[in-house]
Design a protein around this motif. Sequence first.
Motif, PDB file in Angstrom:
ATOM      1  N   THR A  17       0.948  -1.342   0.106  1.00  6.33           N
ATOM      2  CA  THR A  17      -0.005   0.012  -0.003  1.00  6.33           C
ATOM      3  C   THR A  17       1.110   1.272   0.046  1.00  6.33           C
ATOM      4  OG1 THR A  17      -0.043  -0.085   2.535  1.00  6.33           O
ATOM      5  CG2 THR A  17      -1.799  -1.316   1.323  1.00  6.33           C
ATOM      6  N   SER A  18       2.230   1.158  -0.004  1.00  8.39           N
ATOM      7  CA  SER A  18       3.110   2.429   0.028  1.00  8.39           C
ATOM      8  C   SER A  18       3.226   2.746  -1.828  1.00  8.39           C
ATOM      9  CB  SER A  18       4.369   2.133   0.509  1.00  8.39           C
ATOM     10  OG  SER A  18       4.984   1.085  -0.247  1.00  8.39           O
ATOM     11  N   ASP A  19       4.120   3.544  -1.812  1.00  6.23           N
ATOM     12  CA  ASP A  19       4.460   3.862  -3.079  1.00  6.23           C
ATOM     13  C   ASP A  19       5.670   3.380  -3.676  1.00  6.23           C
ATOM     14  OD1 ASP A  19       6.252   5.185  -1.625  1.00  6.23           O
ATOM     15  OD2 ASP A  19       5.702   7.265  -2.530  1.00  6.23           O
ATOM     16  N   LYS A  20       6.253   2.383  -3.112  1.00  6.99           N
ATOM     17  CA  LYS A  20       7.502   1.689  -3.106  1.00  6.99           C
ATOM     18  C   LYS A  20       7.405   0.583  -4.311  1.00  6.99           C
ATOM     19  CE  LYS A  20       9.463   2.897   1.311  1.00  6.99           C
ATOM     20  NZ  LYS A  20       9.938   2.466   2.468  1.00  6.99           N
ATOM     21  N   ASP A  21       6.241  -0.091  -4.606  1.00  7.58           N
ATOM     22  CA  ASP A  21       6.044  -1.125  -5.471  1.00  7.58           C
ATOM     23  C   ASP A  21       7.334  -2.475  -5.065  1.00  7.58           C
ATOM     24  OD1 ASP A  21       4.626  -2.263  -7.724  1.00  7.58           O
ATOM     25  OD2 ASP A  21       6.549  -1.927  -8.980  1.00  7.58           O
ATOM     26  N   THR A 187      -0.869   4.695 -13.401  1.00 14.74           N
ATOM     27  CA  THR A 187      -0.319   5.059 -12.072  1.00 14.74           C
ATOM     28  C   THR A 187       1.044   4.398 -12.051  1.00 14.74           C
ATOM     29  OG1 THR A 187      -1.297   2.835 -11.375  1.00 14.74           O
ATOM     30  CG2 THR A 187      -2.606   5.003 -11.001  1.00 14.74           C
ATOM     31  N   ALA A 188       1.745   4.677 -10.966  1.00 14.18           N
ATOM     32  CA  ALA A 188       3.202   3.972 -10.900  1.00 14.18           C
ATOM     33  C   ALA A 188       3.129   2.641 -10.274  1.00 14.18           C
ATOM     34  CB  ALA A 188       3.838   4.666  -9.598  1.00 14.18           C
ATOM     35  N   LYS A 192      -2.241  -2.803  -8.183  1.00 21.34           N
ATOM     36  CA  LYS A 192      -2.665  -2.973  -6.715  1.00 21.34           C
ATOM     37  C   LYS A 192      -4.013  -3.613  -6.659  1.00 21.34           C
ATOM     38  CE  LYS A 192       1.216  -0.900  -5.896  1.00 21.34           C
ATOM     39  NZ  LYS A 192       2.345  -1.929  -5.661  1.00 21.34           N
TER      40      LYS A 192
END
Length: 213
Positions: A17-21, A187-188, A192
């Motif tokens: 759920t972070s933006d770190k993938d 999206t990045a 998800k």
Amino acid sequence: MEFYGNSITCGYSVEDTSDKDSPASQYENHYLSYAALTARHFNANYNCIAKSGIGILISWFPYVMPDVYDRLDPNDPKSKWDFSKFSPEIVVINLFQNDSWLTKRPEHVEFKRLFGTIPPTEDKIVSSYLSFLKSIREKYPKAKIICALGNMDATKEGSPWPGYISKAVSQLDDQAVYTYFFPYKNTAGHPKINEQKVMSNQLIQFIEEKFKW
């Protein structure tokens, strides 16, 4: 149903759920992937052959899907799967995302090993996809085959990769082979949970409309 795919189909980073993938295993969950969701929707018997980073022409490691798709043990070339044990009505191929990245990376070791200094031509890309598609058709002569792509940047507006797939399918000239390109998610990172659900809903709708399931 049977699926062939890469990290998108594996459910890579689906629960991050972070933006770190993150590549950490605790964030990967194939059960939440579009493929598994679609199979459960149809209450289908289900096989999936997927590996993060894999391609048809080039992968992030020294093998591609055509090398390993028919193995019980992907590390053992003599360990062969008996395709008569499972006869899917629908096969979904969602590959070429990694090819789209790596064919633009002449510094990568696999690019150098496979292509030297010159990237593959469009004809080479199309013929590699067509060869794999033919191999799946030979294994499953009665199946409906969906040649999919997406929902990452290989289906972004202006990408040539959907066109490569369409050209391969056209050359096969098989009325039971279809294309479906998931819209670019814009999206990045990897898709998800909610983005995988969207993919599943899109694929379900396509199957229901095309095949009247």
